[in-house]
Enzyme design. Structure first.
Site, PDB file in Angstrom:
ATOM      1  N   ASN A 178     -10.488   9.336   8.057  1.00 62.63           N
ATOM      2  CA  ASN A 178     -10.872  10.402   7.140  1.00 62.63           C
ATOM      3  C   ASN A 178     -11.174  11.662   7.932  1.00 62.63           C
ATOM      4  O   ASN A 178     -12.075  11.682   8.771  1.00 62.63           O
ATOM      5  CB  ASN A 178     -12.093   9.993   6.314  1.00 62.63           C
ATOM      6  CG  ASN A 178     -11.807   8.738   5.523  1.00 62.63           C
ATOM      7  OD1 ASN A 178     -10.707   8.565   4.989  1.00 62.63           O
ATOM      8  ND2 ASN A 178     -12.767   7.844   5.460  1.00 62.63           N
ATOM      9  N   GLU A 216      -7.934   3.377   7.939  1.00 62.53           N
ATOM     10  CA  GLU A 216      -7.597   4.779   7.651  1.00 62.53           C
ATOM     11  C   GLU A 216      -8.485   5.678   8.495  1.00 62.53           C
ATOM     12  O   GLU A 216      -9.540   5.252   8.933  1.00 62.53           O
ATOM     13  CB  GLU A 216      -7.900   5.129   6.180  1.00 62.53           C
ATOM     14  CG  GLU A 216      -6.992   4.479   5.170  1.00 62.53           C
ATOM     15  CD  GLU A 216      -7.414   4.749   3.732  1.00 62.53           C
ATOM     16  OE1 GLU A 216      -8.170   5.706   3.488  1.00 62.53           O
ATOM     17  OE2 GLU A 216      -6.983   3.992   2.861  1.00 62.53           O
ATOM     18  N   LYS A 240      -0.653  -7.769   5.932  1.00 61.32           N
ATOM     19  CA  LYS A 240      -1.268  -9.068   5.625  1.00 61.32           C
ATOM     20  C   LYS A 240      -2.556  -8.783   4.854  1.00 61.32           C
ATOM     21  O   LYS A 240      -3.293  -7.857   5.191  1.00 61.32           O
ATOM     22  CB  LYS A 240      -1.569  -9.795   6.940  1.00 61.32           C
ATOM     23  CG  LYS A 240      -2.305 -11.099   6.776  1.00 61.32           C
ATOM     24  CD  LYS A 240      -1.347 -12.247   6.697  1.00 61.32           C
ATOM     25  CE  LYS A 240      -2.068 -13.566   6.385  1.00 61.32           C
ATOM     26  NZ  LYS A 240      -1.139 -14.562   5.830  1.00 61.32           N
ATOM     27  N   PHE A 241      -2.829  -9.544   3.806  1.00 65.32           N
ATOM     28  CA  PHE A 241      -4.042  -9.336   3.015  1.00 65.32           C
ATOM     29  C   PHE A 241      -5.228 -10.000   3.709  1.00 65.32           C
ATOM     30  O   PHE A 241      -5.193 -11.196   4.011  1.00 65.32           O
ATOM     31  CB  PHE A 241      -3.859  -9.906   1.608  1.00 65.32           C
ATOM     32  CG  PHE A 241      -5.086  -9.785   0.739  1.00 65.32           C
ATOM     33  CD1 PHE A 241      -5.627  -8.545   0.445  1.00 65.32           C
ATOM     34  CD2 PHE A 241      -5.690 -10.922   0.217  1.00 65.32           C
ATOM     35  CE1 PHE A 241      -6.752  -8.423  -0.365  1.00 65.32           C
ATOM     36  CE2 PHE A 241      -6.819 -10.817  -0.597  1.00 65.32           C
ATOM     37  CZ  PHE A 241      -7.348  -9.567  -0.888  1.00 65.32           C
ATOM     38  N   LYS A 252       0.825  -1.210   0.000  1.00 65.01           N
ATOM     39  CA  LYS A 252       0.000   0.000   0.000  1.00 65.01           C
ATOM     40  C   LYS A 252       0.862   1.264   0.000  1.00 65.01           C
ATOM     41  O   LYS A 252       1.882   1.308   0.690  1.00 65.01           O
ATOM     42  CB  LYS A 252      -0.902   0.054   1.241  1.00 65.01           C
ATOM     43  CG  LYS A 252      -1.957  -1.032   1.317  1.00 65.01           C
ATOM     44  CD  LYS A 252      -2.831  -0.813   2.544  1.00 65.01           C
ATOM     45  CE  LYS A 252      -4.005  -1.768   2.551  1.00 65.01           C
ATOM     46  NZ  LYS A 252      -4.926  -1.469   3.665  1.00 65.01           N
ATOM     47  N   GLU A 280     -12.004   4.269   9.667  1.00 71.71           N
ATOM     48  CA  GLU A 280     -12.367   3.115   8.835  1.00 71.71           C
ATOM     49  C   GLU A 280     -11.708   1.848   9.365  1.00 71.71           C
ATOM     50  O   GLU A 280     -10.519   1.866   9.686  1.00 71.71           O
ATOM     51  CB  GLU A 280     -11.880   3.309   7.394  1.00 71.71           C
ATOM     52  CG  GLU A 280     -12.507   4.458   6.651  1.00 71.71           C
ATOM     53  CD  GLU A 280     -12.044   4.502   5.194  1.00 71.71           C
ATOM     54  OE1 GLU A 280     -12.625   5.292   4.448  1.00 71.71           O
ATOM     55  OE2 GLU A 280     -11.109   3.766   4.810  1.00 71.71           O
ATOM     56  N   ARG A 337     -12.659  14.523   7.570  1.00 69.47           N
ATOM     57  CA  ARG A 337     -13.618  15.393   6.856  1.00 69.47           C
ATOM     58  C   ARG A 337     -15.041  14.919   7.147  1.00 69.47           C
ATOM     59  O   ARG A 337     -15.247  13.840   7.691  1.00 69.47           O
ATOM     60  CB  ARG A 337     -13.377  15.267   5.350  1.00 69.47           C
ATOM     61  CG  ARG A 337     -13.526  13.825   4.864  1.00 69.47           C
ATOM     62  CD  ARG A 337     -13.624  13.665   3.369  1.00 69.47           C
ATOM     63  NE  ARG A 337     -13.999  12.315   3.000  1.00 69.47           N
ATOM     64  CZ  ARG A 337     -13.168  11.298   2.801  1.00 69.47           C
ATOM     65  NH1 ARG A 337     -11.869  11.474   2.938  1.00 69.47           N
ATOM     66  NH2 ARG A 337     -13.628  10.103   2.487  1.00 69.47           N
TER      67      ARG A 337
END
Ligand code: MV4
Length: 451
Positions: A290, A288, A201-202, A158, A275, A292
């Site tokens: 955000n 993440e 890790k996925f 990422k 998130e 806003r």
């Protein structure tokens, strides 16, 4: 409280902010580009200033033009809405040095949250679970292979400057890792001017669940509950709901408290969204933050009764939140459909153009946030969101039934929209059972062109 603010945005969110201001007795200044001369936000505002040509980079994204408008109009503060300059720490910094209030968090907090590797560190300090991964930036592919081996394939590469799915690669083997590492760096460098990447890790077919928080300058920080946002196509959300149907009573609280710990750790002030990825065993991991107001904030407003934009204005003016955690008692269920001017039969190509007729839905349990009107010409320069239809009910089933009825009665002529797709999703057995993860849409035939 502020007496006058500038709304540095367009479309439905500009209307949403202006409405909150009008109720609070705050004057509003709208800015607009040359292709937005007929936009509805100009009619709702007290004053309007043209800031440049249609291209975003020469209008809504142009910091000197926005600041000049704010100075000329003599406003106390700027509300950035979402998108455009909303999460640009440099813009917040310039507002500060010009002594114009910025309705959002500090530039320092915004910069920390904008760097995804730093945000992971903040989460770790706040005791918020993160996906196992690298300790910050991965300097080269050799070190990357070592880390990937250690955490075990599959892994995700990422971009630290990423978000919204750009600069991201999945790798199931060392060979795939070497290719993915180079590709992610190149893409991130081109998209963000920063090629730094990290590894996680996925998590297979996760749910996207997010928590709405609000924090003021007096040390109050509360969570307003969660939203399930997994119904998406190529990182564009199509349907969101509150509360997240997947979670247990205990998880609603644990995730809410985790979100508040993260916000506190980063000195967050404003409305914000944390998130999370949630896996099939209901483990949750920070993804993440955000910094806003978000497109989907209305579903939280509908179940909590709290006006999030109004509270944003209060806290930005230095006032305390008007409620505490004990006052937040989510009730019932709310669902939002994002109506986009896109043609699902043409690969979701945006289809700007003239809306010959628009009749919004209404009636019990329906809210519509939209800048559309009959005769409006949608310009091709901006995103394709034209309306948000929000339905609420005592139960999830009731909210779904209200939404179906609302979408069926919506009349939009002259352009194609995502409504037919959303109606099919609302009838899908997996959606009805509340079992949709981020792989849902792609795993169905709902996106096929022969509908
Ligand atoms: C992930 C993931 C699986 N494992 N990270 C996509 C957008 C970006 N914000 C993060 N994303 C993902 N990160 C790990 N370690 C899967 C996704 C993801 C996704 C996340 C949320 C909503 C939709 C998504 C669609 C595909 C992939």
């Amino acid at each position: 409280m502020f007496t006058r603010i500038l709304v540095a945005n367009r479309g439905e969110i500009a209307l949403r902010v202006i409405r909150a201001c009008r109720e609070l007795g705050i004057e509003t200044v709208a800015v607009y580009s040359e292709v937005d001369e007929d936009a509805l936000h100009l009619r709702y505002a007290d004053e309007t200033i043209c800031i440049g040509p249609g291209s975003s980079s020469k209008s809504y994204l142009d910091i000197p033009r926005i600041i000049a408008a704010a100075e000329i109009a003599n406003v106390d503060a700027i509300h950035p809405g979402y998108g455009f300059l909303a999460e640009n720490p440099r813009f917040a910094e310039i507002c500060r040095s010009c002594k114009i209030g910025f309705i959002g968090p500090s530039p320092e907090t915004m910069a920390n949250m904008g760097d995804k590797a730093k945000a992971r560190e903040v989460a770790m300090s706040a005791d918020v679970p993160i996906v196992p991964g690298s300790d910050g930036i991965v300097p080269d592919d050799k070190e990357g292979c070592r880390v990937a081996e250690e955490i075990g394939y599959p892994v995700m590469i990422k971009a630290v400057a990423g978000g919204g799915g750009r600069g991201m690669r999945v790798a199931h083997s060392e060979l795939a890792f070497l290719n993915g590492y180079a590709a992610a760096k190149t893409e991130a460098e081109a998209a963000f001017g920063n090629g730094d990447v990290y590894i996680e890790k996925f998590v297979e077919r996760p749910h996207h669940v997010e928590v709405q928080i609000m924090a003021d300058t007096h040390g109050n920080c509360v969570y307003l509950g969660d939203r399930e946002c997994s119904v998406q196509r190529r990182h564009q959300k199509l349907i969101e709901e509150a509360p997240a149907p997947l979670l247990t009573d205990e998880l609603h609280v644990r995730m809410g408290q985790a979100a508040v710990r993260l916000a506190r750790e980063s000195n967050y002030v404003n409305a914000g969204t944390v998130e999370f990825l949630v896996d099939k065993d209901l483990n949750f991991y920070f993804m993440e933050m955000n910094a806003r107001i978000q497109v989907e904030h209305p579903v939280t407003e509908e179940v909590t009764g709290i006006d999030i934009v109004r509270e944003q204005l209060h806290v930005a003016a230095g006032e305390p939140l008007s409620f505490s955690q004990n006052d937040v008692l989510p009730k019932g269920h709310a669902i939002e459909c994002r109506i986009n001017a896109e043609d699902p039969t043409k690969g979701f190509r945006p289809c700007p153009g003239k809306v010959s007729l628009f009749v919004p839905p209404g009636g019990r349990g329906v809210r519509v946030d939209s800048h559309l009107y009959s005769g409006y010409r949608i310009p091709p320069h901006y995103d394709s969101l034209i309306a948000k239809v929000i339905a609420r009910g005592e139960t999830r089933r009731e909210a779904i039934d209200v939404m179906k009825r609302a979408l069926q009665e919506t009349i939009i002529e002259g352009i194609a929209t995502t409504i037919p797709l959303q109606l099919r999703i609302l009838d899908h057995a997996d959606f009805l059972s509340g079992k949709v993860d981020t792989g849902f849409l792609d795993s169905t035939s709902l996106l096929d062109e022969d509908h």
